[in-house]
Design an enzyme around this catalytic site. Sequence first.
Site, PDB file in Angstrom:
ATOM      1  N   PHE A  27       0.832  -1.209   0.000  1.00 49.30           N
ATOM      2  CA  PHE A  27       0.000   0.000   0.000  1.00 49.30           C
ATOM      3  C   PHE A  27       0.869   1.263   0.000  1.00 49.30           C
ATOM      4  O   PHE A  27       0.913   2.019  -0.982  1.00 49.30           O
ATOM      5  CB  PHE A  27      -0.946  -0.076   1.210  1.00 49.30           C
ATOM      6  CG  PHE A  27      -1.487   1.233   1.674  1.00 49.30           C
ATOM      7  CD1 PHE A  27      -2.171   2.075   0.806  1.00 49.30           C
ATOM      8  CD2 PHE A  27      -1.320   1.644   3.001  1.00 49.30           C
ATOM      9  CE1 PHE A  27      -2.665   3.304   1.244  1.00 49.30           C
ATOM     10  CE2 PHE A  27      -1.814   2.850   3.444  1.00 49.30           C
ATOM     11  CZ  PHE A  27      -2.480   3.686   2.565  1.00 49.30           C
ATOM     12  N   ASN A  54       8.189  -9.520  -1.970  1.00 49.13           N
ATOM     13  CA  ASN A  54       7.890 -10.958  -2.124  1.00 49.13           C
ATOM     14  C   ASN A  54       6.384 -11.208  -2.226  1.00 49.13           C
ATOM     15  O   ASN A  54       5.950 -12.356  -2.215  1.00 49.13           O
ATOM     16  CB  ASN A  54       8.486 -11.772  -0.961  1.00 49.13           C
ATOM     17  CG  ASN A  54       7.824 -11.474   0.363  1.00 49.13           C
ATOM     18  OD1 ASN A  54       7.027 -10.540   0.465  1.00 49.13           O
ATOM     19  ND2 ASN A  54       8.141 -12.241   1.387  1.00 49.13           N
ATOM     20  N   THR A 114       2.044  -9.621   1.394  1.00 54.07           N
ATOM     21  CA  THR A 114       0.792  -8.882   1.620  1.00 54.07           C
ATOM     22  C   THR A 114       0.558  -7.830   0.540  1.00 54.07           C
ATOM     23  O   THR A 114      -0.493  -7.197   0.511  1.00 54.07           O
ATOM     24  CB  THR A 114       0.817  -8.178   2.999  1.00 54.07           C
ATOM     25  OG1 THR A 114       1.985  -7.338   3.063  1.00 54.07           O
ATOM     26  CG2 THR A 114       0.874  -9.182   4.123  1.00 54.07           C
ATOM     27  N   GLY A 115       1.535  -7.629  -0.325  1.00 56.32           N
ATOM     28  CA  GLY A 115       1.393  -6.696  -1.448  1.00 56.32           C
ATOM     29  C   GLY A 115       1.105  -7.470  -2.717  1.00 56.32           C
ATOM     30  O   GLY A 115       0.944  -8.694  -2.696  1.00 56.32           O
ATOM     31  N   SER A 134       7.360  -5.290   5.331  1.00 52.21           N
ATOM     32  CA  SER A 134       6.856  -5.902   6.564  1.00 52.21           C
ATOM     33  C   SER A 134       5.340  -5.968   6.471  1.00 52.21           C
ATOM     34  O   SER A 134       4.711  -5.007   6.018  1.00 52.21           O
ATOM     35  CB  SER A 134       7.198  -5.041   7.799  1.00 52.21           C
ATOM     36  OG  SER A 134       6.498  -5.521   8.935  1.00 52.21           O
ATOM     37  N   GLY A 190      22.852  -3.713   5.351  1.00 48.84           N
ATOM     38  CA  GLY A 190      24.079  -4.175   4.689  1.00 48.84           C
ATOM     39  C   GLY A 190      24.145  -3.670   3.251  1.00 48.84           C
ATOM     40  O   GLY A 190      25.206  -3.231   2.778  1.00 48.84           O
ATOM     41  N   ALA A 192      11.144   2.366   7.817  1.00 45.77           N
ATOM     42  CA  ALA A 192       9.739   2.684   8.087  1.00 45.77           C
ATOM     43  C   ALA A 192       9.362   1.998   9.392  1.00 45.77           C
ATOM     44  O   ALA A 192       9.050   0.809   9.423  1.00 45.77           O
ATOM     45  CB  ALA A 192       8.854   2.186   6.945  1.00 45.77           C
ATOM     46  N   TYR A 236       5.037  -7.762  15.792  1.00 46.91           N
ATOM     47  CA  TYR A 236       5.205  -6.555  14.965  1.00 46.91           C
ATOM     48  C   TYR A 236       5.940  -5.476  15.761  1.00 46.91           C
ATOM     49  O   TYR A 236       6.955  -4.944  15.314  1.00 46.91           O
ATOM     50  CB  TYR A 236       3.824  -6.071  14.542  1.00 46.91           C
ATOM     51  CG  TYR A 236       3.808  -4.853  13.641  1.00 46.91           C
ATOM     52  CD1 TYR A 236       4.371  -4.891  12.372  1.00 46.91           C
ATOM     53  CD2 TYR A 236       3.193  -3.670  14.053  1.00 46.91           C
ATOM     54  CE1 TYR A 236       4.333  -3.774  11.532  1.00 46.91           C
ATOM     55  CE2 TYR A 236       3.146  -2.557  13.222  1.00 46.91           C
ATOM     56  CZ  TYR A 236       3.715  -2.614  11.966  1.00 46.91           C
ATOM     57  OH  TYR A 236       3.666  -1.504  11.143  1.00 46.91           O
ATOM     58  N   TYR A 291      23.962   0.518  13.385  1.00 47.76           N
ATOM     59  CA  TYR A 291      24.708   0.719  12.126  1.00 47.76           C
ATOM     60  C   TYR A 291      25.185   2.159  12.018  1.00 47.76           C
ATOM     61  O   TYR A 291      26.260   2.436  11.493  1.00 47.76           O
ATOM     62  CB  TYR A 291      23.837   0.354  10.908  1.00 47.76           C
ATOM     63  CG  TYR A 291      24.092  -1.051  10.412  1.00 47.76           C
ATOM     64  CD1 TYR A 291      23.631  -2.141  11.130  1.00 47.76           C
ATOM     65  CD2 TYR A 291      24.809  -1.278   9.244  1.00 47.76           C
ATOM     66  CE1 TYR A 291      23.865  -3.429  10.689  1.00 47.76           C
ATOM     67  CE2 TYR A 291      25.050  -2.569   8.793  1.00 47.76           C
ATOM     68  CZ  TYR A 291      24.576  -3.643   9.509  1.00 47.76           C
ATOM     69  OH  TYR A 291      24.819  -4.914   9.076  1.00 47.76           O
TER      70      TYR A 291
HETATM   71  P1  NAD Z   1       1.585  -3.566   3.166  1.00 49.13           P
HETATM   72  O1  NAD Z   1       1.334  -4.896   3.779  1.00 49.13           O
HETATM   73  O2  NAD Z   1       0.614  -3.059   2.166  1.00 49.13           O
HETATM   74  O3  NAD Z   1       3.024  -3.502   2.506  1.00 49.13           O
HETATM   75  C1  NAD Z   1       4.118  -4.231   2.989  1.00 49.13           C
HETATM   76  C2  NAD Z   1       4.854  -4.796   1.797  1.00 49.13           C
HETATM   77  O4  NAD Z   1       6.024  -5.508   2.252  1.00 49.13           O
HETATM   78  C3  NAD Z   1       4.011  -5.803   0.999  1.00 49.13           C
HETATM   79  O5  NAD Z   1       4.049  -5.491  -0.380  1.00 49.13           O
HETATM   80  C4  NAD Z   1       4.672  -7.145   1.284  1.00 49.13           C
HETATM   81  O6  NAD Z   1       4.483  -8.083   0.257  1.00 49.13           O
HETATM   82  C5  NAD Z   1       6.119  -6.715   1.489  1.00 49.13           C
HETATM   83  N1  NAD Z   1       6.931  -7.672   2.248  1.00 49.13           N
HETATM   84  C6  NAD Z   1       6.637  -8.247   3.447  1.00 49.13           C
HETATM   85  N2  NAD Z   1       7.620  -9.079   3.818  1.00 49.13           N
HETATM   86  C7  NAD Z   1       8.569  -9.026   2.841  1.00 49.13           C
HETATM   87  C8  NAD Z   1       9.824  -9.661   2.649  1.00 49.13           C
HETATM   88  N3  NAD Z   1      10.319 -10.528   3.556  1.00 49.13           N
HETATM   89  N4  NAD Z   1      10.531  -9.382   1.523  1.00 49.13           N
HETATM   90  C9  NAD Z   1      10.054  -8.514   0.599  1.00 49.13           C
HETATM   91  N5  NAD Z   1       8.863  -7.876   0.737  1.00 49.13           N
HETATM   92  C10 NAD Z   1       8.137  -8.131   1.843  1.00 49.13           C
HETATM   93  O7  NAD Z   1       1.716  -2.539   4.386  1.00 49.13           O
HETATM   94  P2  NAD Z   1       1.824  -0.936   4.376  1.00 49.13           P
HETATM   95  O8  NAD Z   1       0.684  -0.416   5.125  1.00 49.13           O
HETATM   96  O9  NAD Z   1       2.099  -0.443   3.029  1.00 49.13           O
HETATM   97  O10 NAD Z   1       3.117  -0.733   5.284  1.00 49.13           O
HETATM   98  C11 NAD Z   1       4.391  -0.500   4.719  1.00 49.13           C
HETATM   99  C12 NAD Z   1       5.401  -0.217   5.816  1.00 49.13           C
HETATM  100  O11 NAD Z   1       5.014   0.952   6.550  1.00 49.13           O
HETATM  101  C13 NAD Z   1       5.544  -1.350   6.833  1.00 49.13           C
HETATM  102  O12 NAD Z   1       6.901  -1.477   7.190  1.00 49.13           O
HETATM  103  C14 NAD Z   1       4.742  -0.855   8.010  1.00 49.13           C
HETATM  104  O13 NAD Z   1       5.234  -1.374   9.211  1.00 49.13           O
HETATM  105  C15 NAD Z   1       4.936   0.654   7.928  1.00 49.13           C
HETATM  106  N6  NAD Z   1       3.812   1.347   8.553  1.00 49.13           N
HETATM  107  C16 NAD Z   1       2.613   1.437   7.911  1.00 49.13           C
HETATM  108  C17 NAD Z   1       1.567   2.084   8.557  1.00 49.13           C
HETATM  109  C18 NAD Z   1       0.222   2.237   7.912  1.00 49.13           C
HETATM  110  O14 NAD Z   1      -0.692   2.783   8.545  1.00 49.13           O
HETATM  111  N7  NAD Z   1       0.017   1.835   6.675  1.00 49.13           N
HETATM  112  C19 NAD Z   1       1.737   2.608   9.846  1.00 49.13           C
HETATM  113  C20 NAD Z   1       2.961   2.448  10.459  1.00 49.13           C
HETATM  114  C21 NAD Z   1       4.003   1.838   9.805  1.00 49.13           C
END
Ligand code: NAD
Length: 318
Positions: free
Chosen positions: A13, A34, A37-38, A77, A104, A116, A147, A161
């Site tokens: 997202f 990967n 969740t995307g 994540s 790295g 993030a 989480y 780092y």
């Molecule tokens: P999301 O689930 O839509 O996006 C996360 C993306 O990470 C997905 O496309 C998923 O496939 C990918 N992913 C997960 N594990 C992976 C891995 N091992 N290797 C490669 N890709 C991987 O979630 P989002 O809402 O877009 O959140 C994105 C980031 O922003 C996250 O780190 C989240 O913790 C942080 N965040 C989001 C919010 C929010 O309100 N949306 C709030 C706080 C923090």
Amino acid sequence: MPKRVVVTGGAGFLGSHLCERLLARGDEVICLDNFLTGSPENVAHLMGERRFRLLECDVTGFVHVPGEVDLVLHLASAASPADYLDHPIETLRVGSEGTSHMLGLAREKGARFLLASTSEVYGDPLEHPQRETYWGNVNPVGPRSVYDEAKRFAESLTTAYRTTHGLDTAIVRIFNTYGPRMRPNDGRAIPTFIRQALTGQPITVTGDGTQTRSICYVDDTVTGILALAGSVHSGPVNIGNPVEMTMLELAGTIRELTGSASPIQHIDRPADDPAVRRPDTTLAGELLGWHARVDPGTGLRRTIGWFRRELGRPSAAA
Ligand code: NAD
């Protein structure tokens, strides 16, 4: 100067909106995902752009990125409670091993690294609103810990780092963000309420609905992330909209904006669900000149418009 930017979780997202904005300003983007969740659909409209590359890979393993890199934006994540409870070990691994690999990569390339992070590092906060100086109140063995603690570890590793290797790093603590491309079934309150309101199902509010959240429209969050990435600051810096509302108010607003007659139904509140959540964004204002600009009414209207179109598509209606 255009930059070469790696975005992990770029097919999610928030990541997909970031990729879009980076390309619009002239940068080259390498998106690593990967698809846990995307989905490639989130970036399908970018695939024809020659400055965009999508690499399907898991960042918890070794990832080879050819050529120079100026900036690594590490968003990979699971982020919604339903997703990280479905994938607890993957969530801990991407926060720890994934962050380690991406730090790295940034070190190897001499790139700036941005993590993030999340307001969830504050847990069920005893300080309100939450400033960056607050250490948080997290149950390390509660269901949400997979989480929260993964992100707390990721912040710690990023800091190590910086202090050990002199890596140029930044930490952004993102508060609840919403907008187009959230999955209707991702379990987060806004997509759930909108889906329920648009399909005439009861709007399910957990507990008595007096718990509060502050919701930030995705365009504002993306601007904040890029402002920090483009600065010399290391953070952590809160990015979020300080307008606070109860879950009951949010459900009522969505019902009104969708013109829905869905009743509000109270269901059980999940364990360790924070009672209040509101960012203190003074630091983002002072360091980055950043403030949330999109009011919840405007942002929710745009999001509802997108969900109306999305739910009309046969593949998304389930
Ligand atoms: P999301 O689930 O839509 O996006 C996360 C993306 O990470 C997905 O496309 C998923 O496939 C990918 N992913 C997960 N594990 C992976 C891995 N091992 N290797 C490669 N890709 C991987 O979630 P989002 O809402 O877009 O959140 C994105 C980031 O922003 C996250 O780190 C989240 O913790 C942080 N965040 C989001 C919010 C929010 O309100 N949306 C709030 C706080 C923090």
